[in-house]
Design a protein around this motif. Structure first.
Motif, PDB file in Angstrom:
ATOM      1  N   PHE A  31       5.460  -8.871  -2.153  1.00  0.00           N
ATOM      2  CA  PHE A  31       4.163  -8.786  -2.630  1.00  0.00           C
ATOM      3  C   PHE A  31       4.031  -8.601  -3.953  1.00  0.00           C
ATOM      4  O   PHE A  31       5.045  -7.905  -4.750  1.00  0.00           O
ATOM      5  N   GLU A  32       3.238  -9.387  -4.733  1.00  0.00           N
ATOM      6  CA  GLU A  32       3.089  -9.365  -6.333  1.00  0.00           C
ATOM      7  C   GLU A  32       2.123  -8.000  -6.521  1.00  0.00           C
ATOM      8  O   GLU A  32       2.277  -7.446  -7.587  1.00  0.00           O
ATOM      9  N   ARG A  33       1.126  -7.815  -5.847  1.00  0.00           N
ATOM     10  CA  ARG A  33       0.162  -6.767  -6.312  1.00  0.00           C
ATOM     11  C   ARG A  33       0.431  -5.634  -5.256  1.00  0.00           C
ATOM     12  O   ARG A  33       0.461  -5.687  -4.282  1.00  0.00           O
ATOM     13  N   LEU A  34       0.548  -4.429  -5.970  1.00  0.00           N
ATOM     14  CA  LEU A  34       0.647  -3.036  -5.299  1.00  0.00           C
ATOM     15  C   LEU A  34      -0.324  -2.261  -5.650  1.00  0.00           C
ATOM     16  O   LEU A  34      -0.561  -2.173  -6.908  1.00  0.00           O
ATOM     17  N   ASP A  91      22.835  -4.449   7.700  1.00  0.00           N
ATOM     18  CA  ASP A  91      22.271  -2.920   7.185  1.00  0.00           C
ATOM     19  C   ASP A  91      20.953  -2.809   8.235  1.00  0.00           C
ATOM     20  O   ASP A  91      20.393  -3.430   8.954  1.00  0.00           O
ATOM     21  N   LEU A  92      20.854  -1.458   8.443  1.00  0.00           N
ATOM     22  CA  LEU A  92      19.651  -0.891   9.111  1.00  0.00           C
ATOM     23  C   LEU A  92      18.459  -1.173   7.997  1.00  0.00           C
ATOM     24  O   LEU A  92      18.244  -1.061   6.863  1.00  0.00           O
ATOM     25  N   TRP A  93      17.255  -1.629   8.932  1.00  0.00           N
ATOM     26  CA  TRP A  93      16.263  -2.102   8.122  1.00  0.00           C
ATOM     27  C   TRP A  93      15.159  -1.134   8.449  1.00  0.00           C
ATOM     28  O   TRP A  93      14.862  -0.439   9.529  1.00  0.00           O
ATOM     29  N   ILE A  94      14.500  -0.525   7.292  1.00  0.00           N
ATOM     30  CA  ILE A  94      13.219   0.335   7.511  1.00  0.00           C
ATOM     31  C   ILE A  94      12.119  -0.175   6.906  1.00  0.00           C
ATOM     32  O   ILE A  94      11.792  -0.836   6.171  1.00  0.00           O
ATOM     33  N   ASP A  95      11.062  -0.339   8.317  1.00  0.00           N
ATOM     34  CA  ASP A  95       9.970  -1.089   7.963  1.00  0.00           C
ATOM     35  C   ASP A  95       8.768  -0.184   7.434  1.00  0.00           C
ATOM     36  O   ASP A  95       8.213   0.522   8.191  1.00  0.00           O
ATOM     37  N   ALA A  96       8.446  -0.366   6.291  1.00  0.00           N
ATOM     38  CA  ALA A  96       7.560   0.435   5.435  1.00  0.00           C
ATOM     39  C   ALA A  96       6.350  -0.549   4.881  1.00  0.00           C
ATOM     40  O   ALA A  96       6.178  -0.690   3.789  1.00  0.00           O
ATOM     41  N   GLY A 119       1.008  -1.317  -0.023  1.00  0.00           N
ATOM     42  CA  GLY A 119      -0.039  -0.035  -0.004  1.00  0.00           C
ATOM     43  C   GLY A 119       0.714   1.092   0.019  1.00  0.00           C
ATOM     44  O   GLY A 119       2.152   1.358  -0.366  1.00  0.00           O
ATOM     45  N   HIS A 120       0.123   2.379   0.474  1.00  0.00           N
ATOM     46  CA  HIS A 120       0.806   3.699   0.365  1.00  0.00           C
ATOM     47  C   HIS A 120       1.982   3.873   1.538  1.00  0.00           C
ATOM     48  O   HIS A 120       2.853   4.340   1.285  1.00  0.00           O
ATOM     49  N   ASN A 121       2.056   2.830   2.404  1.00  0.00           N
ATOM     50  CA  ASN A 121       3.243   2.938   3.640  1.00  0.00           C
ATOM     51  C   ASN A 121       4.266   2.511   2.589  1.00  0.00           C
ATOM     52  O   ASN A 121       5.424   2.974   2.766  1.00  0.00           O
ATOM     53  N   GLY A 122       4.157   1.503   1.567  1.00  0.00           N
ATOM     54  CA  GLY A 122       5.195   0.960   0.949  1.00  0.00           C
ATOM     55  C   GLY A 122       5.720   1.911  -0.027  1.00  0.00           C
ATOM     56  O   GLY A 122       6.926   2.035  -0.155  1.00  0.00           O
ATOM     57  N   GLY A 123       4.774   2.884  -0.606  1.00  0.00           N
ATOM     58  CA  GLY A 123       5.303   4.014  -1.410  1.00  0.00           C
ATOM     59  C   GLY A 123       6.181   4.879  -0.607  1.00  0.00           C
ATOM     60  O   GLY A 123       7.129   5.378  -1.118  1.00  0.00           O
ATOM     61  N   ASP A 124       5.562   5.186   0.502  1.00  0.00           N
ATOM     62  CA  ASP A 124       6.537   6.093   1.686  1.00  0.00           C
ATOM     63  C   ASP A 124       8.048   5.383   1.475  1.00  0.00           C
ATOM     64  O   ASP A 124       8.930   6.106   1.401  1.00  0.00           O
TER      65      ASP A 124
END
Length: 572
Positions: A107-110, A139-144, A81-86
């Motif tokens: 994820f296959e569908r965005l 590495d540092l992980w960023i959870d989006a 979703g848009h969190n992934g877009g961020d």
């Protein structure tokens, strides 16, 4: 039930602005939809939020180092979703700044906008992992992955990965608008596990769940990302929307302003009823808290064991009564029925009172004799000033009501309802003056068993509505609720303040601050009013928390003692 007069509302404190409003995920989404309806493109808002997060990662602020070191690599976990877009905008900005960035999107569908950002990120040459990353990845992980859009468990595979990440590389994950697996409304896990963040960015406004006790360990350092929301949007939120309290709000707190020429009796008259043979220190700590507030006339009804040395510890305190012990070595409140209460502004009842009856023996019938403790409770119910009930004062009230014996005789509670907590609510609503109650979670459960399971904000608010009292529900992030629906919650507190005796100091300080307010601004606290402006109780909670934080900063974890906090409160 006595008629309660209407008190003009006090100015809102703190301001109901972006720095203070605590919202649900649905409320935040509704604000964004109104913004989009006004013509703001979704893509523009995404850019605004993600660019602000990118700056937090890359730019040192106020002397602190940047979140990403010069040789630090980053892996962005991208949701559909848009969190992934961020997250993808953040990845883009870090890549353009020279940071070694990779992305992982399982994820296959965005959503279309997120799909566009992914295509652009790949065009820029940002590597995309084809397989699940190793939990020990350096590495540092960023959870989006999901942000505040989560309503169910992220699934066993993601839960396991994120739990193993914390185990292998603790404090090596940042979260965009909430750690994966955490409900943004309640702070509870949606499944069996999820992410644990060193830092969480809350986009736009602070989400309620991020400051709940259950969420603190997983949220880490909480930072709000300002979106510049128009005041008209914020004004559309309900008046009951909770407000967060932080140190910056202290200077504007609604403290009473006394007449500079006022004599001691015009600067608050407080009676503290505290301590017992077993819990002698509670009385001293409550009196220390009361003294720190600068109350003009401080009186105390104490166990006989403390009377002889009172003048050496608290020479400013006038002894109102020396009290004996119950069969269980608790404080016998019976003689309080004979005290003259008319010249008092506030009574504090509860710290360290101890038990009323021995284990397994139940309570004596309140009508058994004219001199029983029930007569004292009747006097307290008729007292026109503010009654502050804390600790064992609350436990005794709950115990009597739980046995069907209302403190004023029991019949009213039994006639009103069969629910156990209704005896408490009826007694409190029949109080002539205002009441503050200051329970911790276990005491709250005894008072209001039907409200167990509710989140602290909802539980405290419902208890205040039912009882007419202002409620301070203690916790790692204390909640204050007024009977009219207003709510506050602490944004900051010292974990080391979870220590015996700190609640006694808080109760004394609250009662003395209220006494000052009643003496200096009586029009705000008329007889039979429910409200004693609860914003003052919220200010007390904030001052107590800030005093503990000052002690922690100056003296370290061991320095957050009840005595040190009481001394620090003298500065507020």
């Amino acid at each position: 039930m006595p008629c309660r007069s209407v008190v003009p509302p006090s100015p809102i404190w703190p301001a109901a602005d972006a720095d203070h409003l605590l919202v649900t995920a649905v409320q935040m989404a509704a604000l964004e939809e109104r913004l989009f309806a006004s013509g703001m493109p979704v893509a523009a808002l995404m850019e605004k939020a993600a660019l602000a997060v990118s700056r937090r990662l890359l730019v040192a602020e106020e002397g602190a180092a940047a979140a990403i070191g010069p040789d630090q690599g980053v892996l962005v976990l991208v949701g559909p979703g848009h969190n992934g877009g961020d997250g993808l905008v953040i990845a883009r900005e870090l890549h353009l700044a020279g940071v070694a960035v990779r992305i992982w999107c399982p994820f296959e569908r965005l959503k279309p906008l997120t799909e566009d950002h992914l295509r652009h990120a790949l065009w820029l040459g940002i590597p995309r992992l084809e397989s699940t990353p190793e939990p020990g990845d350096p590495d540092l992980w960023i959870d989006a992955l999901f942000g505040i859009g989560q309503s169910r468990s992220p699934g066993e595979q993601l839960e396991t990965l994120l739990e193993e990440r914390q185990s292998s590389r603790p404090q090596a994950l940042f979260a965009v608008d909430g750690p994966t697996g955490l409900c943004a409304d309640t702070g509870r896990l949606l499944g069996r596990g999820g992410a644990t963040a060193q830092r969480t960015w809350s986009i736009g406004l602070i989400k309620r769940g991020f400051i709940q006790d259950k969420a603190l360990a997983r949220v880490g350092l909480l930072e709000r990302i300002d979106l510049g929301l128009h005041p008209s949007l914020l004004a559309s939120l309900p008046a009951s929307t909770p407000l967060a309290l932080a140190g910056r709000d202290g200077p504007m707190a609604p403290w009473p302003r006394s007449d500079p020429a006022a004599a001691k009796y015009a600067r608050g008259r407080l009676l503290v009823v505290a301590g017992s043979r077993r819990f002698r220190g509670a009385a001293h700590l409550a009196l220390a808290g009361a003294s720190a507030a600068g109350c003009g006339s401080l009186r105390a009804a104490l166990p006989r064991e403390l009377v002889a040395n009172l003048w050496m510890v608290h020479p400013e305190v006038v002894l109102a009564a020396e009290l004996g012990a119950t069969a269980a070595a608790g404080l016998d409140l019976t003689p309080l029925a004979d005290l003259d209460l008319d010249r008092l502004d506030v009574i504090l009842l509860g710290p360290g009172l101890g038990r009323l009856a021995a284990a397994g023996h139940g309570l004596p019938a309140p009508e058994s004799s004219p001199g029983s403790e029930a007569e004292t409770w009747s006097r307290l119910q008729a007292f026109p000033g503010l009654l502050v009930l804390d600790a064992d004062g609350l436990n005794r009230l709950a115990l009597r009501s739980g046995e069907g014996l209302g403190p004023s005789g029991g019949s009213a509670a039994r006639q009103e309802s069969e629910q156990p907590e209704d005896g408490v609510c009826v007694w409190l609503r029949l109080r002539r003056g205002a009441t503050w109650i200051t329970p911790h979670a276990a005491e709250f459960a005894r008072l209001f068993p039907a409200l167990q399971g509710l989140e602290p904000l909802e539980a405290a608010s419902e208890a205040a509505r039912r009882s007419g009292a202002s409620v301070l529900l203690k916790g790692a992030r204390t909640v204050v609720a007024a009977a009219d629906g207003r709510r506050w919650q602490l944004l900051q507190a010292a974990p080391q303040a979870a220590r015996g005796g700190l609640g006694d100091v808080l109760a004394g300080y609250a009662a003395a601050r209220a006494a000052l307010a009643l003496a200096s601004e009586p029009r705000r606290w008329p007889d039979a009013s429910p409200g004693s402006d609860a914003s003052l109780l919220a200010a007390v909670a904030l001052a107590h928390a800030q005093a503990a934080l000052h002690c922690l900063e100056r003296c370290g974890p061991g320095g957050v003692s009840p005595q040190a906090v009481a001394a620090q409160l003298q500065q507020f």
